[in-house]
Design a protein around this motif. Structure first.
Motif, PDB file in Angstrom:
ATOM      1  N   ARG A   1      77.743 -14.541  35.362  1.00  0.00           N
ATOM      2  CA  ARG A   1      78.885 -14.314  36.238  1.00  0.00           C
ATOM      3  C   ARG A   1      79.472 -15.635  36.733  1.00  0.00           C
ATOM      4  NH1 ARG A   1      79.555  -9.054  37.553  1.00  0.00           N
ATOM      5  NH2 ARG A   1      77.751  -7.651  37.385  1.00  0.00           N
ATOM      6  N   SER A   2      80.739 -15.613  37.065  1.00  0.00           N
ATOM      7  CA  SER A   2      81.406 -16.782  37.634  1.00  0.00           C
ATOM      8  C   SER A   2      80.801 -17.138  38.985  1.00  0.00           C
ATOM      9  CB  SER A   2      82.905 -16.516  37.790  1.00  0.00           C
ATOM     10  OG  SER A   2      83.506 -16.263  36.551  1.00  0.00           O
ATOM     11  N   SER A   3      80.890 -18.418  39.322  1.00  0.00           N
ATOM     12  CA  SER A   3      80.481 -18.942  40.637  1.00  0.00           C
ATOM     13  C   SER A   3      79.012 -18.640  40.951  1.00  0.00           C
ATOM     14  CB  SER A   3      81.386 -18.367  41.742  1.00  0.00           C
ATOM     15  OG  SER A   3      82.741 -18.657  41.471  1.00  0.00           O
ATOM     16  N   THR A   4      78.155 -18.755  39.948  1.00  0.00           N
ATOM     17  CA  THR A   4      76.747 -18.408  40.111  1.00  0.00           C
ATOM     18  C   THR A   4      75.883 -19.600  40.508  1.00  0.00           C
ATOM     19  OG1 THR A   4      76.900 -16.588  38.521  1.00  0.00           O
ATOM     20  CG2 THR A   4      74.715 -17.489  38.899  1.00  0.00           C
ATOM     21  N   PHE A   5      76.229 -20.813  40.069  1.00  0.00           N
ATOM     22  CA  PHE A   5      75.337 -21.958  40.200  1.00  0.00           C
ATOM     23  C   PHE A   5      75.921 -23.060  41.076  1.00  0.00           C
ATOM     24  CE2 PHE A   5      74.126 -19.936  36.208  1.00  0.00           C
ATOM     25  CZ  PHE A   5      72.764 -19.782  36.423  1.00  0.00           C
ATOM     26  N   ASP A   6      75.019 -23.732  41.770  1.00  0.00           N
ATOM     27  CA  ASP A   6      75.399 -24.908  42.559  1.00  0.00           C
ATOM     28  C   ASP A   6      75.463 -26.166  41.701  1.00  0.00           C
ATOM     29  OD1 ASP A   6      75.269 -23.455  45.115  1.00  0.00           O
ATOM     30  OD2 ASP A   6      73.112 -23.399  44.714  1.00  0.00           O
ATOM     31  N   VAL A   7      74.651 -26.197  40.645  1.00  0.00           N
ATOM     32  CA  VAL A   7      74.577 -27.358  39.758  1.00  0.00           C
ATOM     33  C   VAL A   7      74.438 -26.865  38.325  1.00  0.00           C
ATOM     34  CG1 VAL A   7      73.319 -29.481  39.161  1.00  0.00           C
ATOM     35  CG2 VAL A   7      73.380 -28.695  41.547  1.00  0.00           C
ATOM     36  N   VAL A   8      75.176 -27.493  37.419  1.00  0.00           N
ATOM     37  CA  VAL A   8      74.960 -27.313  35.986  1.00  0.00           C
ATOM     38  C   VAL A   8      74.498 -28.654  35.428  1.00  0.00           C
ATOM     39  CG1 VAL A   8      76.010 -26.826  33.743  1.00  0.00           C
ATOM     40  CG2 VAL A   8      76.704 -25.507  35.755  1.00  0.00           C
ATOM     41  N   VAL A   9      73.385 -28.637  34.703  1.00  0.00           N
ATOM     42  CA  VAL A   9      72.863 -29.845  34.066  1.00  0.00           C
ATOM     43  C   VAL A   9      72.931 -29.656  32.555  1.00  0.00           C
ATOM     44  CG1 VAL A   9      70.928 -31.431  33.844  1.00  0.00           C
ATOM     45  CG2 VAL A   9      71.295 -30.232  36.001  1.00  0.00           C
ATOM     46  N   ALA A  10      73.578 -30.582  31.875  1.00  0.00           N
ATOM     47  CA  ALA A  10      73.637 -30.576  30.412  1.00  0.00           C
ATOM     48  C   ALA A  10      73.025 -31.881  29.935  1.00  0.00           C
ATOM     49  CB  ALA A  10      75.073 -30.427  29.919  1.00  0.00           C
ATOM     50  N   SER A  11      71.732 -31.833  29.677  1.00  0.00           N
ATOM     51  CA  SER A  11      70.961 -33.031  29.347  1.00  0.00           C
ATOM     52  C   SER A  11      70.885 -33.204  27.830  1.00  0.00           C
ATOM     53  CB  SER A  11      69.552 -32.901  29.941  1.00  0.00           C
ATOM     54  OG  SER A  11      68.681 -33.894  29.440  1.00  0.00           O
ATOM     55  N   LEU A  12      71.526 -34.254  27.324  1.00  0.00           N
ATOM     56  CA  LEU A  12      71.487 -34.619  25.905  1.00  0.00           C
ATOM     57  C   LEU A  12      71.819 -33.434  24.994  1.00  0.00           C
ATOM     58  CD1 LEU A  12      68.391 -37.022  25.794  1.00  0.00           C
ATOM     59  CD2 LEU A  12      70.810 -37.567  26.137  1.00  0.00           C
TER      60      LEU A  12
END
Length: 245
Positions: free
Chosen positions: A100-111
């Motif tokens: 769902r939209s607006s679910t996370f405080d942080v998105v991490v895309a590591s490598l």
């Protein structure tokens, strides 16, 4: 026909290598966690979570983590590492995420971004699933470094290139996408982000203690580049909602 990026085939070898090697365990992962900062009580999406090593560190810091990855076998290792309580979703970052939209405080895309040809869809999805005030942390191949082994001699171009990796004694064919720095910034802006910080970290004492040679090399050139992105707070207007899992 050569098969590239077959993480299902070499999931165990890859996991064994990244858990304690210099580039992942002692250089990239600490730098990513430093940029993420205090995550106690925060909802974090680990986009491209792989075998769950970074997710494990985030959980240990008090985050409520959800992992997303395409590889069945990497997710199986992540499940074993993280236990039953961490949601893990098999999904392609090139497609709309089942979140769902607006679910996370942080998105991490590591490598993970250097595996993707077109950043527009993944970045738009990251922005869509972010709650107001959230941020995205990205680490990816440094464009000044990765265009050299490609043999293209074209820093300003966007192109795919291949490498052979050796992990835990096994050889694997890898395919990546090079894009110049301005193309990265253009993609961030087009997706509705502003760049809050760019980081090209020097190696820490743990790298020096493990390998003085790599400590010297990584002190001269950064293999990865790191970004903190913030939404410009416009309505992302998702095409359609799909339920969280």
């Amino acid at each position: 026909m050569a098969i590239f990026n077959d993480y299902d085939k070499y999931a165990s070898a890859y996991d064994a290598d990244i858990e304690d090697n210099v580039y992942n365990a002692l250089y990239e992962r600490p730098a990513t966690l430093a940029l993420v900062g205090d995550v106690a009580g925060r909802r974090v999406l680990d986009a491209g979570c792989g075998s769950g090593v970074l997710s494990q560190a985030l959980v240990a810091s008090g985050a409520a983590v959800t992992g997303v990855d395409l590889s069945t076998n990497l997710l199986a290792i992540a499940r074993h590492r993280l236990g039953p309580d961490v949601p893990l979703i098999q999904a392609d970052l090139d497609q709309q995420l089942p979140i769902r939209s607006s679910t996370f405080d942080v998105v991490v895309a590591s490598l993970v971004m250097h595996y993707l040809h077109d950043w527009s869809g993944p970045l738009s999805e990251f922005r869509r699933v972010l709650a107001p005030g959230g941020c995205v942390i990205i680490s990816t191949h440094h464009p000044f470094v990765d265009f050299r082994p490609s043999g293209q001699g074209d820093y300003l171009g966007t192109f795919e290139f291949t490498e052979e990796w050796v992990k835990s004694g096994e050889r694997f064919l890898m395919r990546f996408w090079h894009r110049p720095l301005h193309a990265m910034f253009d993609a961030f802006t087009a997706a509705g982000f502003t760049v809050e910080r760019v980081s090209e970290p020097r190696p820490g004492a743990a790298v020096r203690d493990r390998s003085p040679e790599l400590f010297e090399q990584l002190g001269r050139e950064a293999p990865f580049i790191f970004f903190i992105l913030r939404s410009d707070d416009r309505d992302p207007s998702p095409a359609g909602e799909t339920p969280s899992r």
